[in-house]
Each structure stands twice: as structure tokens, then as C-alpha cells.
Write a protein that holds these residues in place. Structure first.
Motif, PDB file in Angstrom:
ATOM      1  N   GLY A 196     -13.032  77.332  56.186  1.00 51.68           N
ATOM      2  CA  GLY A 196     -13.265  76.880  57.550  1.00 51.68           C
ATOM      3  C   GLY A 196     -14.392  75.869  57.598  1.00 51.68           C
ATOM      4  O   GLY A 196     -15.162  75.722  56.641  1.00 51.68           O
ATOM      5  N   GLY A 197     -14.496  75.191  58.718  1.00 50.21           N
ATOM      6  CA  GLY A 197     -15.525  74.174  58.854  1.00 50.21           C
ATOM      7  C   GLY A 197     -16.933  74.731  58.884  1.00 50.21           C
ATOM      8  O   GLY A 197     -17.903  73.975  58.763  1.00 50.21           O
ATOM      9  N   TRP A 198     -17.080  76.034  59.045  1.00 48.02           N
ATOM     10  CA  TRP A 198     -18.396  76.695  59.014  1.00 48.02           C
ATOM     11  C   TRP A 198     -18.926  76.817  57.593  1.00 48.02           C
ATOM     12  O   TRP A 198     -20.112  77.122  57.391  1.00 48.02           O
TER      13      TRP A 198
ATOM     14  N   ARG B  50     -14.716  66.230  52.186  1.00 51.07           N
ATOM     15  CA  ARG B  50     -15.193  64.843  52.165  1.00 51.07           C
ATOM     16  C   ARG B  50     -14.872  64.160  50.837  1.00 51.07           C
ATOM     17  O   ARG B  50     -14.535  62.970  50.799  1.00 51.07           O
ATOM     18  N   ALA B  51     -14.956  64.919  49.747  1.00 50.25           N
ATOM     19  CA  ALA B  51     -14.609  64.352  48.436  1.00 50.25           C
ATOM     20  C   ALA B  51     -13.126  64.005  48.369  1.00 50.25           C
ATOM     21  O   ALA B  51     -12.741  62.979  47.794  1.00 50.25           O
ATOM     22  N   TYR B  52     -12.298  64.853  48.971  1.00 50.36           N
ATOM     23  CA  TYR B  52     -10.854  64.572  48.977  1.00 50.36           C
ATOM     24  C   TYR B  52     -10.538  63.387  49.892  1.00 50.36           C
ATOM     25  O   TYR B  52      -9.632  62.607  49.607  1.00 50.36           O
ATOM     26  N   GLN B  53     -11.278  63.267  50.974  1.00 48.34           N
ATOM     27  CA  GLN B  53     -11.103  62.100  51.842  1.00 48.34           C
ATOM     28  C   GLN B  53     -11.390  60.812  51.059  1.00 48.34           C
ATOM     29  O   GLN B  53     -10.659  59.822  51.197  1.00 48.34           O
ATOM     30  N   ALA B  54     -12.420  60.826  50.241  1.00 46.46           N
ATOM     31  CA  ALA B  54     -12.759  59.632  49.456  1.00 46.46           C
ATOM     32  C   ALA B  54     -11.649  59.270  48.474  1.00 46.46           C
ATOM     33  O   ALA B  54     -11.453  58.093  48.154  1.00 46.46           O
ATOM     34  N   ALA B  55     -10.920  60.287  47.998  1.00 43.69           N
ATOM     35  CA  ALA B  55      -9.838  60.052  47.040  1.00 43.69           C
ATOM     36  C   ALA B  55      -8.496  59.825  47.723  1.00 43.69           C
ATOM     37  O   ALA B  55      -7.492  59.552  47.036  1.00 43.69           O
ATOM     38  N   LEU B  56      -8.459  59.918  49.049  1.00 45.04           N
ATOM     39  CA  LEU B  56      -7.197  59.826  49.774  1.00 45.04           C
ATOM     40  C   LEU B  56      -6.438  58.521  49.513  1.00 45.04           C
ATOM     41  O   LEU B  56      -5.212  58.563  49.334  1.00 45.04           O
ATOM     42  N   PRO B  57      -7.101  57.358  49.480  1.00 41.91           N
ATOM     43  CA  PRO B  57      -6.331  56.130  49.216  1.00 41.91           C
ATOM     44  C   PRO B  57      -5.553  56.174  47.902  1.00 41.91           C
ATOM     45  O   PRO B  57      -4.418  55.676  47.835  1.00 41.91           O
TER      46      PRO B  57
ATOM     47  N   THR C  20     -13.742  70.104  62.562  1.00 40.21           N
ATOM     48  CA  THR C  20     -13.900  69.851  61.123  1.00 40.21           C
ATOM     49  C   THR C  20     -13.457  68.448  60.778  1.00 40.21           C
ATOM     50  O   THR C  20     -14.142  67.729  60.033  1.00 40.21           O
ATOM     51  N   ALA C  21     -12.310  68.024  61.306  1.00 38.66           N
ATOM     52  CA  ALA C  21     -11.785  66.691  61.015  1.00 38.66           C
ATOM     53  C   ALA C  21     -12.721  65.608  61.539  1.00 38.66           C
ATOM     54  O   ALA C  21     -12.992  64.611  60.852  1.00 38.66           O
ATOM     55  N   GLU C  22     -13.243  65.807  62.739  1.00 36.46           N
ATOM     56  CA  GLU C  22     -14.107  64.795  63.337  1.00 36.46           C
ATOM     57  C   GLU C  22     -15.454  64.737  62.624  1.00 36.46           C
ATOM     58  O   GLU C  22     -15.961  63.639  62.327  1.00 36.46           O
ATOM     59  N   THR C  23     -16.039  65.890  62.357  1.00 34.02           N
ATOM     60  CA  THR C  23     -17.358  65.929  61.728  1.00 34.02           C
ATOM     61  C   THR C  23     -17.349  65.291  60.350  1.00 34.02           C
ATOM     62  O   THR C  23     -18.283  64.580  59.966  1.00 34.02           O
ATOM     63  N   ASN C  24     -16.280  65.528  59.589  1.00 34.66           N
ATOM     64  CA  ASN C  24     -16.191  65.020  58.226  1.00 34.66           C
ATOM     65  C   ASN C  24     -15.429  63.706  58.121  1.00 34.66           C
ATOM     66  O   ASN C  24     -15.204  63.217  57.011  1.00 34.66           O
TER      67      ASN C  24
ATOM     68  N   PHE D  91      -6.711  62.772  56.940  1.00 30.96           N
ATOM     69  CA  PHE D  91      -5.520  63.503  56.546  1.00 30.96           C
ATOM     70  C   PHE D  91      -5.319  64.691  57.494  1.00 30.96           C
ATOM     71  O   PHE D  91      -6.172  64.996  58.327  1.00 30.96           O
ATOM     72  N   ASP D  92      -4.189  65.363  57.359  1.00 35.40           N
ATOM     73  CA  ASP D  92      -3.830  66.441  58.277  1.00 35.40           C
ATOM     74  C   ASP D  92      -4.650  67.698  57.997  1.00 35.40           C
ATOM     75  O   ASP D  92      -4.753  68.140  56.848  1.00 35.40           O
ATOM     76  N   VAL D  93      -5.224  68.262  59.057  1.00 37.31           N
ATOM     77  CA  VAL D  93      -5.989  69.505  58.985  1.00 37.31           C
ATOM     78  C   VAL D  93      -5.258  70.519  59.849  1.00 37.31           C
ATOM     79  O   VAL D  93      -5.165  70.358  61.067  1.00 37.31           O
ATOM     80  N   LEU D  94      -4.715  71.564  59.222  1.00 34.10           N
ATOM     81  CA  LEU D  94      -3.822  72.498  59.893  1.00 34.10           C
ATOM     82  C   LEU D  94      -4.492  73.850  60.117  1.00 34.10           C
ATOM     83  O   LEU D  94      -5.360  74.262  59.346  1.00 34.10           O
TER      84      LEU D  94
END
Length: 217
Positions: free
Chosen positions: A80-82, A91-98, A121-125, A129-132
Motif C-alpha cells: 500500500g501507499g503507506w 518510483r523505480a518501476y516508473q523510471a523503467a516504464l519507457p 499513491t499514483a499522484e504522490t509518486n 502506469f495502472d494502479v489497481l
């Protein structure tokens, strides 16, 4: 700084700043879970991933079968985002998303928190990508990842204003063991990384290697 180094740095700082005995408690409970968790019951490499339908942060329903129409998927189950370790990982996966997108893949992250928590969580980080939201851990349970927190950890989370009933919307105090799956278009699991120690997370490079193995020659 790589994901492993970021996680290690946070772990060190937590041990320095945490209330007396808190680090030792967490260490002990991780080892208890390691001894009791039925790893053999979890979905593993070569298994068929169960299909699922879950709401994203805006409430739109998304299915695994839909994700796989255009290519493979990387699916990560997080607490969870907590959880600060989860945020470092995401955040590391976001950097690798491209790079994942370049390989034709979709990335999704699943937690038991309610959709409003997923949105936060999606906004803070700054995740694109999809956060379910898997309220009740229905999907995580089908993957064999769910466990219930012992009372000592429930008390620790209450003291940190992170009581799970208010975050997840149920009274179970259950979480998924952090896990990452790379799933081929036929739902075959090409990579399954499961670790009962929530402070350890799979490096993005391992996901990319698994995705590349699924790419046409």
C-alpha cells in the motif's frame, strides 16, 4: 542510485530513527512469516496466471486479459501507499516504464487499499502506469500471496496511524507478500519473484530481462 541501494539506505535510516525495539520486532516477525508462509502454494513460473478484473485509481475496471491483448504484462503486488518500501519500488518501476513500453509490455501495480488510496499513491509518486485496488485481497489470494498480520504488527501500525482497516476498508488485517510477475500473452508466468521480507524488492532490470525473453526473435 539503484533500487537495492535506495531500499538499503531507507532501512538503515529507519533502524536509526525508529522507536526502541521496533526494528527487532519487524525482523522477528519477518522470520516468523518466512517459516510459516506457504511459498509452494503461490503462483510460480510456468503456471497460468488467473485472470482478474479490478478497478484502477479512477474506478475504471481493468482485466488481465485486456492487458495481455497487446503484449505481456508486468504485475506487481504491493502492500500500500503507506509503506515507504513500496513507494521506493513503484518510483523505480516508473523510471523503467519507457523501456517496458518499448518491449510492448504493460505495467500494473495491485494493492488491497481502496481506490482513493490508489489514487493518492499514483499522484504522490507521479505514476503513469495502472494502479489497481484489490479490496479484500481477492486477486492476491488467488495468486497465493495473502497473510494476516500478527497482533504485535497491528499494534505497531496503529501507533503509526497506519491501521489497515481504515486504509483497506475491511477488518482482516491481511496483506499480500510483495511479488512481481511477468506474464506472457497466453497467461503463462515467465517470472515470479516473491519475498516475505517486504524490505526486498525486485530490480527493474530483472523485469526487463524477463520481458525481453518473451520478445519475438
Amino acid at each position: 542510485m539503484g533500487l537495492e541501494q535506495q531500499l538499503a539506505a531507507f532501512k538503515t535510516e529507519f533502524a536509526r530513527a525508529a522507536p526502541a525495539g521496533r526494528s527487532a520486532l519487524y525482523e522477528a516477525k519477518i522470520e516468523e512469516l518466512r517459516a510459516s508462509f506457504a511459498m509452494e502454494a503461490a503462483i510460480g513460473v510456468g503456471d497460468q496466471a488467473p485472470d482478474f478484473v479490478l478497478p484502477d485509481a479512477q474506478g475504471k475496471m481493468l482485466s488481465l486479459s485486456h492487458l495481455l491483448r497487446s503484449g505481456p504484462a508486468a504485475v506487481t503486488f504491493y502492500r500500500g501507499g503507506w509503506c515507504p518500501y513500496c513507494n521506493i519500488q513503484l518510483r523505480a518501476y516508473q523510471a523503467a516504464l519507457p523501456e517496458m513500453i518499448a518491449l510492448g509490455a504493460r505495467l500494473v501495480a495491485i494493492s488491497p487499499q481502496r481506490p482513493d488510496g490508489s489514487l493518492s499513491t499514483a499522484e504522490t509518486n507521479e505514476l503513469t502506469f495502472d494502479v489497481l485496488s484489490d479490496v479484500g485481497n481477492t486477486v492476491a489470494r488467488r495468486f497465493g500471496l495473502v497473510y494476516a498480520l500478527p497482533e504485535e504488527l497491528r499494534a505497531a501500525l496503529r501507533s503509526n496511524n497506519k491501521a489497515l482497516p481504515g486504509i483497506n476498508g475491511d477488518e482482516s488485517w491481511e496483506l499480500p507478500v510483495p511479488a512481481v510477475y511477468v506474464i506472457a500473452r497466453d497467461r503463462r508466468v515467465a517470472l515470479a519473484a516473491i519475498d516475505v521480507d517486504y524490505r526486498n524488492r525486485l530490480e527493474p532490470e530483472a523485469i526487463l530481462a524477463a520481458l525481453k525473453s518473451l520478445s519475438p526473435a
